[in-house]
Write a protein that holds these residues in place. Structure first.
Motif, mmCIF file in Angstrom:
data_model
loop_
_atom_site.group_PDB
_atom_site.id
_atom_site.type_symbol
_atom_site.label_atom_id
_atom_site.label_comp_id
_atom_site.label_asym_id
_atom_site.label_seq_id
_atom_site.Cartn_x
_atom_site.Cartn_y
_atom_site.Cartn_z
ATOM 1 N N ALA A 142 0.836 -1.207 0.000
ATOM 2 C CA ALA A 142 0.000 0.000 0.000
ATOM 3 C C ALA A 142 0.869 1.255 0.000
ATOM 4 O O ALA A 142 0.566 2.238 -0.695
ATOM 5 C CB ALA A 142 -0.931 -0.009 1.202
ATOM 6 N N ILE A 143 1.952 1.248 0.765
ATOM 7 C CA ILE A 143 2.854 2.401 0.800
ATOM 8 C C ILE A 143 3.518 2.580 -0.561
ATOM 9 O O ILE A 143 3.616 3.693 -1.086
ATOM 10 C CB ILE A 143 3.911 2.230 1.909
ATOM 11 N N THR A 144 3.971 1.477 -1.149
ATOM 12 C CA THR A 144 4.610 1.536 -2.467
ATOM 13 C C THR A 144 3.655 2.088 -3.521
ATOM 14 O O THR A 144 4.047 2.862 -4.401
ATOM 15 C CB THR A 144 5.096 0.137 -2.880
ATOM 16 N N ALA A 145 2.370 1.711 -3.410
ATOM 17 C CA ALA A 145 1.356 2.186 -4.355
ATOM 18 C C ALA A 145 0.862 3.590 -4.010
ATOM 19 O O ALA A 145 -0.023 4.123 -4.696
ATOM 20 C CB ALA A 145 0.182 1.208 -4.374
ATOM 21 N N LYS A 146 1.411 4.171 -2.930
ATOM 22 C CA LYS A 146 1.019 5.498 -2.450
ATOM 23 C C LYS A 146 -0.454 5.572 -2.063
ATOM 24 O O LYS A 146 -1.086 6.634 -2.151
ATOM 25 C CB LYS A 146 1.373 6.577 -3.482
ATOM 26 N N GLN A 150 -5.086 3.508 2.856
ATOM 27 C CA GLN A 150 -5.054 2.067 3.107
ATOM 28 C C GLN A 150 -3.882 1.688 4.002
ATOM 29 O O GLN A 150 -4.017 0.856 4.909
ATOM 30 C CB GLN A 150 -4.962 1.318 1.771
ATOM 31 N N ALA A 151 -2.729 2.307 3.777
ATOM 32 C CA ALA A 151 -1.548 2.013 4.597
ATOM 33 C C ALA A 151 -1.802 2.369 6.057
ATOM 34 O O ALA A 151 -1.445 1.601 6.968
ATOM 35 C CB ALA A 151 -0.339 2.772 4.067
ATOM 36 N N LYS A 152 -2.428 3.519 6.303
ATOM 37 C CA LYS A 152 -2.730 3.925 7.672
ATOM 38 C C LYS A 152 -3.684 2.943 8.335
ATOM 39 O O LYS A 152 -3.508 2.572 9.510
ATOM 40 C CB LYS A 152 -3.331 5.333 7.681
ATOM 41 N N GLU A 153 -4.686 2.497 7.606
ATOM 42 C CA GLU A 153 -5.642 1.538 8.156
ATOM 43 C C GLU A 153 -4.961 0.208 8.483
ATOM 44 O O GLU A 153 -5.203 -0.389 9.540
ATOM 45 C CB GLU A 153 -6.783 1.327 7.156
ATOM 46 N N GLU A 182 6.823 9.079 3.768
ATOM 47 C CA GLU A 182 6.041 9.242 2.539
ATOM 48 C C GLU A 182 5.007 10.358 2.666
ATOM 49 O O GLU A 182 4.749 11.070 1.699
ATOM 50 C CB GLU A 182 5.348 7.922 2.198
ATOM 51 N N ILE A 183 4.410 10.511 3.855
ATOM 52 C CA ILE A 183 3.381 11.541 4.026
ATOM 53 C C ILE A 183 3.972 12.872 4.494
ATOM 54 O O ILE A 183 3.242 13.825 4.747
ATOM 55 C CB ILE A 183 2.271 11.081 4.997
ATOM 56 N N GLY A 184 5.308 12.931 4.620
ATOM 57 C CA GLY A 184 5.968 14.195 4.962
ATOM 58 C C GLY A 184 5.836 14.603 6.410
ATOM 59 O O GLY A 184 5.639 15.788 6.700
ATOM 60 N N ASP A 185 5.956 13.637 7.336
ATOM 61 C CA ASP A 185 5.852 13.931 8.769
ATOM 62 C C ASP A 185 7.159 13.500 9.450
ATOM 63 O O ASP A 185 7.250 12.403 10.003
ATOM 64 C CB ASP A 185 4.665 13.179 9.374
#
Length: 347
Positions: A142-146, A150-153, A182-185
């Protein structure tokens, strides 16, 4: 399957670049390190041992004038509540020989320790279950697919895995750090990297070195400068011959110059799940500004002093020169935010 518990005392790093810091360093060199008199070993939780579950926890604590331990704060853990509780109960029973200053016993307020709970595994045991591996692969995809929603869930589903092994915790924290990147945090990324703990084994330190390099750059980016010095010190010990260390040294020299400059040092703070935020000061005067949400108290812990304060927006605190190696713990509601502004040294 046998289990073991080890203690690791975390060094307190001094910045000795201004004349004031040099004086502090000279003063502390005459003060003896705390000497344990009674160190109760934690009991390995029955369920954790039964399931082969490992873990660790780090604590800040006060050594009182009579050598007893008080005000234990949990700083970071691998996520196992039973292991954290067992470790904390043990630390609270420790006793030290009192430290004297000018012939009088003093408090020691900047003490940190990590307690590791380890299982002696058979060869080939990774500690990663099929369930964990399946969920990890889905989250990575999910992270790779951005697909960050879904990744957070999927990352939230890991909370349902109550019997997580140490290797699984490390994989999860690195995966969570990747998501945060990836989300800039960057603050969230650093928080997850701080929750990793890799055993140091001869010839098997590459993952640890890679993680330390990530932490160092994030600490510099977020102005966690004293922590950056400590991370660099660990990198030097593990990778002394690596050519990239020279570039990091140059970067730290520039940081030294900035610390001595007449510019404010601004650190953004966000209280998330731990109910407090902590930071190692590099200067002796600071202000809390731009507070949103509720902050309940501030605990300043230094090598030889400790004090609790209430908090109001734009209040300024000046640490006396005799208070050294100071750490700030700010308590408040989840999602409270603020800026800590360190002011330049006064001439």
């Amino acid at each position: 399957m046998k289990n073991s518990i080890t203690f690791t005392f975390l060094p307190i790093l001094l910045l000795c670049n201004s004349s004031q810091a040099i004086e502090i360093s000279q003063h502390l060199s005459t003060t003896a390190a705390p000497i344990p008199k009674v160190r109760v070993e934690p009991k390995y939780p029955v369920n954790a041992a039964k399931n082969g579950r490992e873990g660790w926890a780090t604590f800040s604590f006060i050594i009182e004038k009579d050598g007893s331990v008080s005000n234990v704060i949990t700083k970071e853990t691998s996520g196992s509540d039973d292991i954290t509780l067992a470790a904390k109960k043990a630390v609270m029973q420790w006793q030290y020989d009192p430290v004297l200053e000018n012939g009088e016993p003093i408090q020691q307020c900047a003490n940190s320790v990590m307690l590791n709970f380890r299982m002696h595994k058979q060869a080939g045991e990774s500690g990663v279950t099929r369930r964990f591996r399946h969920l990890y692969s889905k989250t990575q995809a999910a992270i790779t697919a951005k697909d960050y929603a879904q990744a957070k869930e999927l990352l939230g589903r890991f909370n349902k895995i109550k019997k997580m092994h140490l290797s699984e915790n490390n994989f999860l924290q690195l995966l969570s750090a990747q998501y945060a990147n990836e989300i800039g945090d960057p603050a969230l990324e650093l928080s997850h990297l701080n929750k990793t703990a890799f055993p140091i084994e001869a010839g098997n330190n590459q993952q640890l070195i890679s993680t330390l390099k990530q932490k160092l750059l994030l600490q510099i980016k977020l102005n966690h400068l004293k922590s950056a010095y400590y991370t660099f010190e660990r990198l030097e010990k593990l990778a002394a011959d690596e050519p990239y260390l020279a570039d990091y040294k140059v970067l730290l020299e520039r940081i030294d110059e900035f610390i001595r400059s007449d510019k404010n040092l601004v650190i953004s703070a966000d209280i998330r799940q731990d109910e407090y935020w902590h930071y190692a000061l590099v200067r002796n005067e600071f202000t809390l500004t731009n507070i949103t949400g509720k902050l309940t108290k501030m605990d300043i812990r230094c090598a030889n002093k400790r004090h609790l304060y209430s908090i109001e927006n734009n209040n300024t605190w000046k640490i006396p020169d005799t208070w050294q190696q100071c750490y700030v713990y700010v308590f408040g509601d989840n999602n409270a935010t603020f800026n800590l502004v360190e002011h330049p040294f006064k001439a």
